[in-house]
Design an enzyme around this catalytic site. Structure first.
Site, PDB file in Angstrom:
ATOM      1  N   ARG A  82      78.287  88.786 124.621  1.00 45.94           N
ATOM      2  CA  ARG A  82      78.597  89.453 126.082  1.00 45.94           C
ATOM      3  C   ARG A  82      80.219  89.582 125.709  1.00 45.94           C
ATOM      4  O   ARG A  82      80.815  88.811 125.628  1.00 45.94           O
ATOM      5  CB  ARG A  82      78.092  88.454 127.135  1.00 45.94           C
ATOM      6  CG  ARG A  82      78.353  88.780 128.461  1.00 45.94           C
ATOM      7  CD  ARG A  82      78.146  87.724 129.529  1.00 45.94           C
ATOM      8  NE  ARG A  82      76.404  87.635 129.240  1.00 45.94           N
ATOM      9  CZ  ARG A  82      75.724  86.460 129.627  1.00 45.94           C
ATOM     10  NH1 ARG A  82      76.525  85.413 129.866  1.00 45.94           N
ATOM     11  NH2 ARG A  82      74.689  86.548 129.543  1.00 45.94           N
ATOM     12  N   ARG A 151      82.942  82.064 134.691  1.00 45.63           N
ATOM     13  CA  ARG A 151      82.467  83.464 133.853  1.00 45.63           C
ATOM     14  C   ARG A 151      83.253  84.653 134.245  1.00 45.63           C
ATOM     15  O   ARG A 151      84.140  84.443 134.964  1.00 45.63           O
ATOM     16  CB  ARG A 151      80.926  83.394 134.188  1.00 45.63           C
ATOM     17  CG  ARG A 151      80.086  82.391 133.620  1.00 45.63           C
ATOM     18  CD  ARG A 151      79.748  82.280 132.083  1.00 45.63           C
ATOM     19  NE  ARG A 151      78.874  81.212 131.717  1.00 45.63           N
ATOM     20  CZ  ARG A 151      77.687  81.232 131.654  1.00 45.63           C
ATOM     21  NH1 ARG A 151      77.180  82.457 132.087  1.00 45.63           N
ATOM     22  NH2 ARG A 151      77.071  80.472 131.117  1.00 45.63           N
ATOM     23  N   LYS A 218      78.223  76.292 134.264  1.00 47.78           N
ATOM     24  CA  LYS A 218      78.884  77.514 134.485  1.00 47.78           C
ATOM     25  C   LYS A 218      79.446  77.510 135.877  1.00 47.78           C
ATOM     26  O   LYS A 218      78.946  76.900 136.562  1.00 47.78           O
ATOM     27  CB  LYS A 218      77.801  78.717 134.244  1.00 47.78           C
ATOM     28  CG  LYS A 218      76.512  78.777 134.971  1.00 47.78           C
ATOM     29  CD  LYS A 218      75.758  79.686 134.330  1.00 47.78           C
ATOM     30  CE  LYS A 218      74.331  79.752 135.220  1.00 47.78           C
ATOM     31  NZ  LYS A 218      73.282  80.466 134.647  1.00 47.78           N
ATOM     32  N   LYS A 220      80.834  80.536 138.648  1.00 47.70           N
ATOM     33  CA  LYS A 220      80.944  82.090 138.853  1.00 47.70           C
ATOM     34  C   LYS A 220      81.828  82.283 140.126  1.00 47.70           C
ATOM     35  O   LYS A 220      81.470  81.751 141.349  1.00 47.70           O
ATOM     36  CB  LYS A 220      79.482  82.700 139.239  1.00 47.70           C
ATOM     37  CG  LYS A 220      78.587  82.582 137.748  1.00 47.70           C
ATOM     38  CD  LYS A 220      77.301  83.048 137.868  1.00 47.70           C
ATOM     39  CE  LYS A 220      76.321  82.942 136.724  1.00 47.70           C
ATOM     40  NZ  LYS A 220      75.035  83.533 136.931  1.00 47.70           N
ATOM     41  N   CYS A 439      66.451  91.693 135.031  1.00 48.76           N
ATOM     42  CA  CYS A 439      67.115  91.222 133.781  1.00 48.76           C
ATOM     43  C   CYS A 439      66.444  91.571 132.455  1.00 48.76           C
ATOM     44  O   CYS A 439      65.558  92.168 132.295  1.00 48.76           O
ATOM     45  CB  CYS A 439      67.028  89.673 133.769  1.00 48.76           C
ATOM     46  SG  CYS A 439      65.249  88.847 133.822  1.00 48.76           S
ATOM     47  N   CYS A 445      65.504  87.607 125.120  1.00 52.03           N
ATOM     48  CA  CYS A 445      66.038  86.187 126.065  1.00 52.03           C
ATOM     49  C   CYS A 445      64.931  85.018 125.516  1.00 52.03           C
ATOM     50  O   CYS A 445      63.746  85.230 126.031  1.00 52.03           O
ATOM     51  CB  CYS A 445      65.997  86.362 127.395  1.00 52.03           C
ATOM     52  SG  CYS A 445      66.503  84.870 128.515  1.00 52.03           S
ATOM     53  N   CYS A 484      62.382  84.844 134.558  1.00 54.75           N
ATOM     54  CA  CYS A 484      62.414  83.536 134.672  1.00 54.75           C
ATOM     55  C   CYS A 484      63.134  83.126 136.131  1.00 54.75           C
ATOM     56  O   CYS A 484      63.554  84.126 136.516  1.00 54.75           O
ATOM     57  CB  CYS A 484      63.073  82.715 133.386  1.00 54.75           C
ATOM     58  SG  CYS A 484      64.762  82.751 133.537  1.00 54.75           S
ATOM     59  N   CYS A 488      69.131  85.957 136.787  1.00 52.34           N
ATOM     60  CA  CYS A 488      70.162  86.627 136.370  1.00 52.34           C
ATOM     61  C   CYS A 488      70.491  87.934 137.172  1.00 52.34           C
ATOM     62  O   CYS A 488      71.542  88.509 137.191  1.00 52.34           O
ATOM     63  CB  CYS A 488      70.095  86.963 134.953  1.00 52.34           C
ATOM     64  SG  CYS A 488      70.425  85.474 133.808  1.00 52.34           S
TER      65      CYS A 488
END
Length: 574
Positions: A82, A151, A218, A220, A439, A445, A484, A488
């Site tokens: 990424r 992120r 994480k 954001k 996603c 994934c 899932c 995302c």
């Protein structure tokens, strides 16, 4: 104040990931040796955890998994890489670099993410270093694109107000840079930088914001410019809503505690929209961001990773507690929040003239995948445009692409290339498809339970005739799918959403806010395509017949009683 940022193996209960970070010597681990190991295309789990901080996840091609297992071969290991670009802004030269490395080292495609980043798929272990080097030579980076850190900072790529966008984007870039990890490990491992720390027991201060073990999970951040909420600011751990008066940026309302991820069947996990806590001046933003991150560093749950996001820290201790803690650390108080108004969270396609007399063309990129098809040479067309373009490219939060800041002199040339390659603003598609997002999911994934990117386009083709029959093909409805419940593609904010439960099975959610200001709610659980279509058809038909003037689909399904309005994250499940 907690001492979590100085956590030691003998301190309060913490997860195994915390131990990996403690042992890692500021994210170094044994990555250098691992990357040179010629025996396997994989890496050990400890190093895989650390790789995320460097911008990569180890994956394998799940389409090939069973066949390779039968042949007694190891899985087809590969890496997703990424690349961060604060606010999603890159130069034509950087675009051409991404095109080049995708062909040389990856699977020949580029994926635009829902956080305005690039993803490359199919990079093998022995090509990682060269790929990361070339990315950095073009003045982009993979550092902190994943991992327990802040992120990519999102920013509204608003083509209407170019001066405001430029100002807001500059603040997004400053916040991003300020919150970058300071360890030299990235430069040592990937860029042949000088080794700074030899001893694994060194206590040298490398991370003044993050500490030795970084964040519990994480983090954001997103900056929105009303009336567009394309960054889905309420989904962010920390959000800033630009307050513009008389064409001048006055400052930002501050929002805290958003987050999309959850776990199926675990009601202690839930999506949450953030809450507005006040207003700050532009020059105060970096201080607010730093102190908020440090509060999460010190108080976030380090024992249960599913409970480690910032939203749970706030829910456990209370919003008033957080505001007081923030005030104490800042040494000053936020002002009272100022009025704002969001109208949508989608993109505006086609040519738009900005207030700086430059032109912007927004392309529809289905699910963010840049590749050449037999009848649609999207990647080649964008490569040709990048070779003559003198403005910039902007990755939108909806996985689309803006060819931005086109001068009047260049517009004719770029318009000619758009026509030559048939690049599209999507106007020939239904409004539903133009407001769709998915996603990656299968085959790469490892978390995916069901298809998403590869399936949503065909499902839309079966829903679109229902809309046409009801005269709704030009009505904007936000629809999203994920493989899932990690969220995302931010499905929990969509008016119609599908969240994968098992191969071919999805939970169907309805009733999100059109402008990204309200969570949706579970309507039907664990259903396949036939039941999805059977469920949606009567609702669509009734919506066309009974809706009030200007009423969006998400508002209608609540008013009509299909689902109740969600008032908080916990209510999302019930």
């Amino acid at each position: 104040m907690s001492d979590n940022n100085l956590i030691s193996p003998n301190s309060a209960p913490h997860s195994d990931v915390e131990d990996i970070k403690i042992r890692s010597n500021y994210l170094r681990g044994s990555l250098v040796e691992t990357l040179e190991d010629p025996i396997t295309a994989s890496i050990p789990e400890d190093d895989n955890r650390l790789m995320k901080f460097h911008g990569s996840y180890m994956q394998d091609d799940r389409d090939l998994r069973n066949e390779r297992n039968k042949q007694k071969l190891e899985p087809a290991y590969q890496f997703m890489l990424r690349v961060r670009a604060a606010g999603g802004v890159v130069t034509p030269k950087q675009w051409l670099m991404m095109d080049s490395v995708s062909q040389k080292y990856a699977n020949g495609t580029i994926r635009l993410t829902t956080r305005q980043s690039f993803q490359l798929h199919g990079v093998i272990k022995w090509n990682l270093k060269n790929t990361i080097k070339e990315v950095n030579e073009a003045l982009l980076s993979t550092l902190a694109a994943c991992g327990d850190v802040n992120r990519n900072v999102m920013c509204n790529p608003n083509p209407y107000q170019s001066e405001i966008h430029s100002e807001v984007y500059n603040w997004a870039s400053k916040i991003s840079s300020h919150l970058d990890p300071q360890t030299n490990a990235y430069h040592e491992i990937w860029l042949d930088g000088e080794k700074v720390i030899d001893s694994k027991d060194s206590q040298a201060e490398q991370e003044p914001i993050y500490g030795r073990v970084y964040l519990p999970r994480k983090f954001k951040i997103g900056l929105a410019v009303p009336p567009s909420n394309d960054v889905d600011v309420f989904s962010q751990d920390l959000g800033f809503i630009a307050i513009v008066e008389n064409g001048e940026l006055k400052g930002f309302n501050v929002t805290v505690g958003g987050g999309m991820g959850m776990t199926h069947g675990d009601v202690k996990t839930y999506p949450q929209i953030s809450k507005v806590i006040g207003f700050c001046l532009p020059e105060q933003m970096i201080d607010v961001a730093e102190k908020t991150v440090m509060i999460q560093r010190d108080y976030g749950d380090r024992s249960v990773r599913k409970h480690a996001r910032f939203k749970y820290t706030i829910d456990d201790r209370g919003l008033d507690w957080f505001v007081q803690e923030l005030t104490d650390r800042l040494g000053w108080s936020l002002q009272e929040a100022r009025p704002y108004h969001f109208e949508h969270n989608g993109d505006r396609y086609g040519w738009v003239k900005g207030s700086n007399n430059k032109w912007h063309f927004t392309l529809f990129i289905q699910n963010g995948r840049i590749k050449d098809e037999e009848d649609y040479k999207l990647m080649t067309g964008l490569r040709e445009i990048a070779q003559v373009h003198t403005g910039d490219f902007r990755l939108t939060p909806n996985q689309n692409l803006i060819i931005a800041n086109v001068s009047s002199q260049k517009k004719k040339k770029i318009e000619g290339l758009i026509q030559e390659y048939g690049l599209t603003d999507g106007l020939h598609y239904s409004a539903l498809r133009r407001n769709s997002m998915a996603c990656v999911a299968f085959p790469t994934c490892g978390l995916a339970m069901a298809e998403s990117e590869r399936y949503l386009p065909s499902l839309l083709s079966k829903i679109e005739p229902m809309l046409e029959e009801s005269g709704l093909q030009d009505d904007d409805i936000v629809i999203r799918m994920t493989g899932c419940p990690n969220g995302c593609a931010r499905p929990m904010l969509a008016e119609i959403a599908f969240i994968g439960k098992a191969p071919g099975k999805y939970n169907l959610y309805l009733g999100g806010g059109f402008s990204g200001n309200r969570l949706n709610k579970l309507y039907k659980e664990n259903i396949g395509e036939d039941e999805i279509l059977d469920s949606l058809q009567p609702i669509i038909k009734q919506y066309a017949k009974d809706r009030q003037e200007g009423e969006h689909f998400g508002d209608y399904v609540i008013r009509a009683g299909y689902v109740a309005e969600v008032t908080d994250g916990q209510n999302f499940h019930s």
